[in-house]
Write a protein that holds these residues in place. Sequence first.
Motif, PDB file in Angstrom:
ATOM      1  N   GLN A   1       1.063   0.375  12.218  1.00 27.69           N
ATOM      2  CA  GLN A   1       0.644  -0.512  11.115  1.00 27.69           C
ATOM      3  C   GLN A   1       1.697  -1.584  10.851  1.00 27.69           C
ATOM      4  OE1 GLN A   1      -0.045   2.326   7.932  1.00 27.69           O
ATOM      5  NE2 GLN A   1      -2.172   2.668   8.551  1.00 27.69           N
TER       6      GLN A   1
ATOM      7  N   ILE B   1       0.850  -1.205   0.000  1.00 28.31           N
ATOM      8  CA  ILE B   1       0.000   0.000   0.000  1.00 28.31           C
ATOM      9  C   ILE B   1       0.880   1.248   0.000  1.00 28.31           C
ATOM     10  CG2 ILE B   1      -1.873   1.243   1.134  1.00 28.31           C
ATOM     11  CD1 ILE B   1      -2.568  -1.312   2.636  1.00 28.31           C
TER      12      ILE B   1
ATOM     13  N   ALA C   1      -0.258   4.327   3.075  1.00 29.67           N
ATOM     14  CA  ALA C   1      -0.986   3.437   3.999  1.00 29.67           C
ATOM     15  C   ALA C   1      -1.638   4.170   5.164  1.00 29.67           C
ATOM     16  CB  ALA C   1      -0.026   2.372   4.540  1.00 29.67           C
TER      17      ALA C   1
ATOM     18  N   GLY D   1      -5.688   4.294   2.576  1.00 31.23           N
ATOM     19  CA  GLY D   1      -4.702   3.332   3.075  1.00 31.23           C
ATOM     20  C   GLY D   1      -5.213   2.608   4.312  1.00 31.23           C
TER      21      GLY D   1
ATOM     22  N   VAL E   1       0.755  -8.479   3.779  1.00 30.77           N
ATOM     23  CA  VAL E   1       1.191  -7.136   3.398  1.00 30.77           C
ATOM     24  C   VAL E   1       2.703  -7.138   3.194  1.00 30.77           C
ATOM     25  CG1 VAL E   1       1.347  -4.738   4.164  1.00 30.77           C
ATOM     26  CG2 VAL E   1      -0.729  -6.060   4.646  1.00 30.77           C
TER      27      VAL E   1
ATOM     28  N   LEU F   1      -6.202  -1.444   4.809  1.00 26.78           N
ATOM     29  CA  LEU F   1      -5.687  -2.367   5.832  1.00 26.78           C
ATOM     30  C   LEU F   1      -6.829  -3.054   6.576  1.00 26.78           C
ATOM     31  CD1 LEU F   1      -2.542  -0.444   7.112  1.00 26.78           C
ATOM     32  CD2 LEU F   1      -2.592  -2.671   5.969  1.00 26.78           C
TER      33      LEU F   1
ATOM     34  N   LEU G   1       4.501  -1.007   3.124  1.00 25.53           N
ATOM     35  CA  LEU G   1       3.626   0.100   3.516  1.00 25.53           C
ATOM     36  C   LEU G   1       4.435   1.380   3.371  1.00 25.53           C
ATOM     37  CD1 LEU G   1       2.069  -1.315   6.843  1.00 25.53           C
ATOM     38  CD2 LEU G   1       0.950  -1.157   4.596  1.00 25.53           C
TER      39      LEU G   1
END
Length: 381
Positions: A44, A7, A10, A15, A29, A19, A32
């Motif tokens: 994150q 992403i 993010a 973003g 993932v 998630l 980020l």
Amino acid sequence: MKKTISILGATGSIGRQTLDVAENLGLRVAALTAHTNVRRLEEQARKFRPALAVMTDEAAARDLAIRLSDTETKVRGGVEALSEAAALLAADTVVTAVVGMVGLAPTLAAIRAKKRIALANKETLVCAGELVMAAADTYGAEIVPVDSEHSAIFQCLQGCGDRREIRRLILTCSGGPFYGMSREEAGKMTKADALRHPNWTMGPKITVDCATLMNKGLEVIEAMRLYRLPLEQVSVAIHRQSIVHSLVEFRDGAVLAQLGTPDMRLPIRYAMTYPARAESPAEPLDLLSCPPLTFAEPDRNAFPCLSLAEAAAVTGGTACAILNAANEEAVRLFLEDRIGFSDIYRLTERALGEIPAVVNPSLEEILAADAAARRSVLANS
Ligand code: NDP
Ligand code: MG
């Protein structure tokens, strides 16, 4: 096999919602990225354990590297690192959710790496749509739109094998917070007024674009590029309820629409699971308790940015890059309280008048037009 996503952007509105969807779908993932929001990216990264975390701001990257030193996540800094995140081998899908033309280089990098692009970053398609679509063709990269209107159209076009069957696209538009005002009334509105959108909670730049209706202008160009249609086949209808996300009229007169509650996680989820659909925990749309669905012509006199964008689309070449960059710069000044609401149109129109458009531009010519437009806005503000 489980899907793996990266992403770009993010920490922003799209973003964070991506998630959310990724967690719900159990996606992995790989990377980020953020600009300066170290605290949120750290959170994150600890939760989703990406191989790579990027802060485009170098000082923020140094800070993040210290914070994540006890983890396996590698941290990189600078704008070029966005392209590294976009091309990371482990990901099959790249969500482009950065705001602004900074998304162009990483989008091209993701295309060259043959990723599926879940495209939210509309500015990229506006300033360099022809180049981006041509690159996607060359590398066989799939572009699945995340913008709710374009996702709606994408969904309505499933099963349509021949684009000549399309008579026109109808993009719906909430009308924004200043709907019903005259140009004079809207011109007096402040930043706080502009940031109050009736139906959607989004990042500040797109929220201001919704108030000027430039967002719909950018979306008209986005639709022309994605679906390779001329302006005559892309129309706009005000739909205050934001339930019908857009429509396609076919040459036999049939009109298909996609409806849903105004929740960006729906188009994001579809871009992740397409061509399949996955069970969603979101509240279903209850048509019986919906307000009446209404449609109206946009007021192009009160909100001249829409016509300005349509005119740039007709001029073509670098005109859309000039429009986009001037608008980005003017919105930035507006958000810093340095110009008024009506100056956004004034400065963008002036940049388009001052800078000659180049036809069939190269990437370098697009970047030069972008820089010239930003200079023009600063000089005239
Ligand atoms: P936000 O402002 O909420 O988030 C922007 C993201 O990009 C953040 O992660 C931010 O990092 C990062 N970023 C900001 N500036 C830079 C920069 N110069 N270089 C690299 N990264 C940067 O925006 P939105 O999520 O609202 O919008 C993202 C894109 O999606 C836009 O193009 C918008 O038009 C489009 N879109 C958004 C919708 C929405 O509902 N929000 C709907 C449809 C389209 P940091 O947090 O560190 O600043
Ligand atoms: Mg939209």
